[in-house]
Design a protein around this motif. Structure first.
Motif, PDB file in Angstrom:
ATOM      1  N   ILE A 248       1.896  34.943 -16.415  1.00 27.05           N
ATOM      2  CA  ILE A 248       1.945  36.259 -15.796  1.00 27.05           C
ATOM      3  C   ILE A 248       2.937  36.203 -14.651  1.00 27.05           C
ATOM      4  CG2 ILE A 248      -0.322  37.100 -16.505  1.00 27.05           C
ATOM      5  CD1 ILE A 248      -1.474  36.191 -13.875  1.00 27.05           C
ATOM      6  N   CYS A 249       3.329  37.346 -14.165  1.00 27.14           N
ATOM      7  CA  CYS A 249       4.470  37.466 -13.265  1.00 27.14           C
ATOM      8  C   CYS A 249       4.234  38.679 -12.370  1.00 27.14           C
ATOM      9  CB  CYS A 249       5.694  37.680 -14.181  1.00 27.14           C
ATOM     10  SG  CYS A 249       7.255  37.745 -13.342  1.00 27.14           S
ATOM     11  N   ASN A 250       4.507  38.558 -11.074  1.00 26.63           N
ATOM     12  CA  ASN A 250       4.337  39.761 -10.235  1.00 26.63           C
ATOM     13  C   ASN A 250       5.674  40.469 -10.006  1.00 26.63           C
ATOM     14  OD1 ASN A 250       5.644  38.326  -8.254  1.00 26.63           O
ATOM     15  ND2 ASN A 250       3.990  38.417  -6.772  1.00 26.63           N
ATOM     16  N   ASP A 251       5.630  41.566  -9.234  1.00 24.21           N
ATOM     17  CA  ASP A 251       6.832  42.386  -9.049  1.00 24.21           C
ATOM     18  C   ASP A 251       7.960  41.628  -8.382  1.00 24.21           C
ATOM     19  OD1 ASP A 251       5.300  44.343 -10.029  1.00 24.21           O
ATOM     20  OD2 ASP A 251       4.912  45.340  -8.120  1.00 24.21           O
TER      21      ASP A 251
ATOM     22  N   LYS B 238       7.378  36.195  -8.935  1.00 29.60           N
ATOM     23  CA  LYS B 238       6.585  34.979  -8.826  1.00 29.60           C
ATOM     24  C   LYS B 238       5.770  34.828 -10.121  1.00 29.60           C
ATOM     25  CE  LYS B 238       3.324  32.892  -5.592  1.00 29.60           C
ATOM     26  NZ  LYS B 238       2.350  33.207  -4.532  1.00 29.60           N
ATOM     27  N   GLU B 239       5.725  33.608 -10.646  1.00 20.33           N
ATOM     28  CA  GLU B 239       5.077  33.411 -11.948  1.00 20.33           C
ATOM     29  C   GLU B 239       3.939  32.403 -11.858  1.00 20.33           C
ATOM     30  OE1 GLU B 239       8.027  32.038 -14.684  1.00 20.33           O
ATOM     31  OE2 GLU B 239       9.301  33.803 -14.372  1.00 20.33           O
ATOM     32  N   ILE B 240       2.999  32.523 -12.782  1.00 29.16           N
ATOM     33  CA  ILE B 240       2.040  31.434 -12.967  1.00 29.16           C
ATOM     34  C   ILE B 240       1.762  31.251 -14.463  1.00 29.16           C
ATOM     35  CG2 ILE B 240       0.030  32.894 -12.463  1.00 29.16           C
ATOM     36  CD1 ILE B 240      -1.217  30.236 -11.341  1.00 29.16           C
TER      37      ILE B 240
ATOM     38  N   LEU C 202      -0.192  30.492 -17.682  1.00 28.59           N
ATOM     39  CA  LEU C 202      -1.597  30.556 -18.111  1.00 28.59           C
ATOM     40  C   LEU C 202      -1.915  29.370 -19.008  1.00 28.59           C
ATOM     41  CD1 LEU C 202      -1.892  34.337 -19.011  1.00 28.59           C
ATOM     42  CD2 LEU C 202      -2.674  33.193 -16.933  1.00 28.59           C
TER      43      LEU C 202
ATOM     44  N   PRO D 299      -0.838  41.532 -22.305  1.00 27.07           N
ATOM     45  CA  PRO D 299      -0.965  41.601 -20.847  1.00 27.07           C
ATOM     46  C   PRO D 299      -0.164  40.538 -20.099  1.00 27.07           C
ATOM     47  CG  PRO D 299      -2.856  40.469 -21.766  1.00 27.07           C
ATOM     48  CD  PRO D 299      -1.927  40.766 -22.916  1.00 27.07           C
TER      49      PRO D 299
ATOM     50  N   LYS E 161      -7.269  26.912 -14.750  1.00 23.52           N
ATOM     51  CA  LYS E 161      -6.213  27.418 -13.873  1.00 23.52           C
ATOM     52  C   LYS E 161      -6.821  28.234 -12.736  1.00 23.52           C
ATOM     53  CE  LYS E 161      -2.420  26.988 -15.130  1.00 23.52           C
ATOM     54  NZ  LYS E 161      -1.227  26.181 -14.824  1.00 23.52           N
ATOM     55  N   LEU E 162      -7.767  29.097 -13.105  1.00 25.42           N
ATOM     56  CA  LEU E 162      -8.419  29.945 -12.114  1.00 25.42           C
ATOM     57  C   LEU E 162      -9.172  29.088 -11.096  1.00 25.42           C
ATOM     58  CD1 LEU E 162      -9.840  33.240 -13.357  1.00 25.42           C
ATOM     59  CD2 LEU E 162     -10.831  32.228 -11.341  1.00 25.42           C
TER      60      LEU E 162
ATOM     61  N   LEU F   6      -6.746  27.480  -8.734  1.00 25.07           N
ATOM     62  CA  LEU F   6      -6.213  28.451  -7.771  1.00 25.07           C
ATOM     63  C   LEU F   6      -7.247  28.800  -6.716  1.00 25.07           C
ATOM     64  CD1 LEU F   6      -4.304  31.071  -9.939  1.00 25.07           C
ATOM     65  CD2 LEU F   6      -3.346  29.686  -8.106  1.00 25.07           C
TER      66      LEU F   6
ATOM     67  N   GLY G 285       1.900  28.627  -9.679  1.00 15.78           N
ATOM     68  CA  GLY G 285       1.748  29.924  -9.016  1.00 15.78           C
ATOM     69  C   GLY G 285       2.007  29.849  -7.533  1.00 15.78           C
TER      70      GLY G 285
END
Lengths: 221, 221
Positions: A58-61, A64-66, A68, A91, A138-139, A142, A178
């Motif tokens: 996943i990737c934010n605006d 930045k990536e993490i 899965l 997703p 992963k969760l 984090l 991440g």
């Protein structure tokens, strides 16, 4: 029609399923790197990795990536399966990073097989369950670990897989975990100063895994 | 045998499935709080919440927790489904927090229905897909947001659900977000000083959601 690799579950599959498998499961050569699915995509195909590796992240605006999970040969993507089954948009991002060759099954056939073939369901659920575990891991890391602990755990997992020399850049490692490249670089340098690792361009060599495990809570237990 | 609540998907189910549903889906009264599954458990039953709410969370050795998702009435647990389907131990904790009444289906029957009834598969996959989205959202916020941003997002989600007065303690909020109570208390107090919220025992009242949204990246877009 084509001859995709022999996946182990096929050895125990019914004649009827095998006939359909050979009719619909197409082995496709691809050139890495290549995006397989972007966020918001409708998944029209279910893929299994035949050769190469796929990263799902996943990737934010801000870019930045993490990661899965990564798919190695014979593996397939939980999120693609869910998108097809629940008919919702993909997703995350999935990208062929090396290789590659994919076995590809059209979405309607994938759904139909889930309905009709127990061997397919069984194969699929065990594969996907591994992915669920990976996302939870992963969760957990984090939520519960500092970044230096996450870096140490990542490196120790490489040692467990017999890779004492890890081919990864600081910015790739940051994407795995991440976090920001600067943070990873600072931590790696401090590990280097403590002679736990040696850094060279695009490589990290692990010198002292016992020392590293002092930073990795899971390894301490 | 018993009369569990009428779930919407049952209206479109076949006569044959309905007969088995009424034979095997048992409605069980329980007294909250109560653990339904601990980490490492074999899941012998698949549950749906009939009345009350269930929290599913992971927990580290030091007792720090993070909520994966909550199940409201009519909902069911992704991780239980995966544990039953892949015959692997339950990887988290699930706890009835209020209520309660559960609809419970024995694991072998659950697997058998997956094999035999499309209406059951369809119902299940759409339910579980929502849970996957929730876990991803959690992972995203852990990876990409600071704790103050996570607190602001949590409170703004409550406003969206028309709850301007949120009944939650600081330590419950910390468990939701996977952080320490002290950190949450410090952030809430700073929000209070900025007159964004008011704090009272066991309650947070949201006074200025527009002001809070300055802290919440998703709300800013």
């Amino acid at each position: 029609m084509n001859n995709p690799v022999q996946l182990p579950f096929l050895e125990r599959a019914s004649r009827k399923f095998l006939d359909e498998w050979h009719e619909y499961a197409v082995s496709i050569p691809l050139k890495a790197p290549k995006f397989l699915n972007l966020e918001g995509d409708t998944c029209n195909y279910f893929h299994m990795v035949e050769q190469g590796s796929v990263r799902v992240y996943i990737c934010n605006d801000l870019g930045k990536e993490i990661t899965l999970y990564k798919l190695a040969e014979g593996e397939s993507c939980l999120l693609t399966a869910f998108s097809i089954l629940s008919q919702t948009p993909f997703p995350a991002y999935s990208r062929l990073e090396s290789g590659g060759r994919l076995i590809s099954v059209p979405a309607p056939i994938f759904r139909d097989w889930i309905n009709r073939y127990e061997e397919w369901r069984h194969f699929l659920f065990s594969l996907l369950s591994g992915r669920v575990q990976e996302i939870l891991g992963k969760l957990e890391s984090l939520a519960f670990l500092r970044v230096d602990e996450r870096v140490a755990e990542y490196l120790l997992r490489c040692v467990q897989q017999n890779k004492k020399q890890v081919r990864i850049t600081h910015s790739q490692l940051a994407q795995e975990l991440g976090t920001a490249r600067e943070v990873v670089s600072r931590i790696l340098k401090s590990f280097e100063r403590s002679r736990l690792i040696a850094l060279s361009r695009g490589h990290i060599t692990i010198l002292n895994s016992r020392g590293l495990s002092r930073f990795a809570p899971a390894a301490r237990n």
